[in-house]
Design an enzyme around this catalytic site. Structure first.
Site, PDB file in Angstrom:
ATOM      1  CG  ASP A 149      -0.271   0.212   2.521  1.00 18.93           C
ATOM      2  OD1 ASP A 149       0.114  -0.797   3.134  1.00 18.93           O
ATOM      3  OD2 ASP A 149      -0.115   1.369   2.942  1.00 18.93           O
ATOM      4  CG  ASP A 240      -5.338   3.154   7.155  1.00 18.07           C
ATOM      5  OD1 ASP A 240      -5.162   2.427   8.144  1.00 18.07           O
ATOM      6  OD2 ASP A 240      -4.460   3.918   6.710  1.00 18.07           O
ATOM      7  CD  GLU A 242      -2.698   3.755  10.152  1.00 18.39           C
ATOM      8  OE1 GLU A 242      -1.656   3.903  10.812  1.00 18.39           O
ATOM      9  OE2 GLU A 242      -2.721   3.452   8.942  1.00 18.39           O
TER      10      GLU A 242
END
Length: 281
Positions: A149, A240, A242
């Site tokens: 990524d 995503d 995080e």
């Protein structure tokens, strides 16, 4: 009686002194016990300065934190390229820690085979000082595909090299944590497509603290992809999840916002996946 009072005064003085340094707590019946939480300890460097961290990271399934190397905040393993900021900020995993119950290693509680003690490691709540036990062993997948990524432009040379090396997917960032489109996403998807990379997804780095709803963030990304590089995009969006610093600071609010993001995938007819880790989740 005077002797008993003197003894009681001395006992109270001792207990008071112990409480003053924060090393003990007193329970009902004047029972004194060690209490790691009452220390109020924060992980620091050799100079006694408190260490802060700028984000979380992971190496071989072991969680770590992004810290300053020059400040001496890491005695564990340092890995470059996983943290935002200057070259001085690196991912620190398996950092050393010390408790009244022995020295250990800062690990997420799910990997500790000994005893985890909170309050002795820089990082999120489940990164605790693991005393005793055996070192963690990363799981070995039975099958795996390799890929990357990316959050920068990918050159044609890099894409061709990845494809020739057996990498089967490229996942560029399509939406940024500040609530804007990453306009490099279509360039990278097209480059990977032309190089013969089999799977070309994208990832959405959400902005839960922005005034833009989860559904609008998803719609904005999908509109950009379908308008500018529909052929090069394989059709999947990765969420995503995080970094506590990017979220609301409230667990209940985080759950509500994340559910809205999942609903946005369904309502907009797009296949989504999630990538995260134990501590970041």
């Amino acid at each position: 009686v005077k002797f008993a009072r003197a003894q009681m005064t001395m006992l109270r003085s001792v207990i008071f002194c112990l409480l003053a340094v924060g090393a003990y707590s007193v329970e009902v019946g004047d029972k004194v016990k060690k209490d790691p939480v009452s220390y109020g300890f924060q992980a620091g460097n050799a100079n006694g300065e408190v260490c802060s961290y700028q984000g979380t990271c992971a190496v071989d399934y072991v969680e770590g934190v992004c810290v300053s190397v020059s400040s001496g905040c890491c005695t564990g393993k340092l890995t470059s390229g996983l943290c935002p900021g200057s070259s001085d900020i690196k991912c620190c995993t398996s950092n050393g820690c010390s408790t009244p119950f022995g020295s250990g290693t800062c690990l997420q509680t799910s990997l500790c085979t000994g005893t985890s003690y909170p309050g002795y490691c820089t990082g999120p709540g489940d990164l605790q000082c693991c005393v005793g036990g055996t070192p963690p062993v990363p799981p070995t997948p039975t099958t795996a595909e390799y890929g990357v990524d990316v959050s920068t432009d990918m050159s044609a040379e890099s894409a061709s090299c990845l494809a020739a090396s057996g990498n089967t997917y490229v996942i560029p960032r399509g939406y940024c944590s500040d609530g804007t489109i990453d306009h490099r996403v279509c360039s990278t998807l097209t480059t990977a497509y032309n190089a013969g990379v089999k799977t070309r997804d994208t990832y959405l780095f959400p902005c839960p603290t922005c005034s833009i709803s989860a559904d609008e963030q998803m719609k904005t990304l999908l509109n950009h992809l379908n308008t500018n590089c529909k052929e090069a995009w394989s059709g999947r969006v990765w969420l995503d999840i995080e970094g506590t610093q990017y979220w609301t600071g409230n667990t209940d609010n985080n759950r509500v916002w994340y559910q809205a993001l999942v609903d946005a995938c369904r309502n907009n007819g797009v296949t989504c996946g999630v990538y995260s880790s134990a501590s970041q989740w």
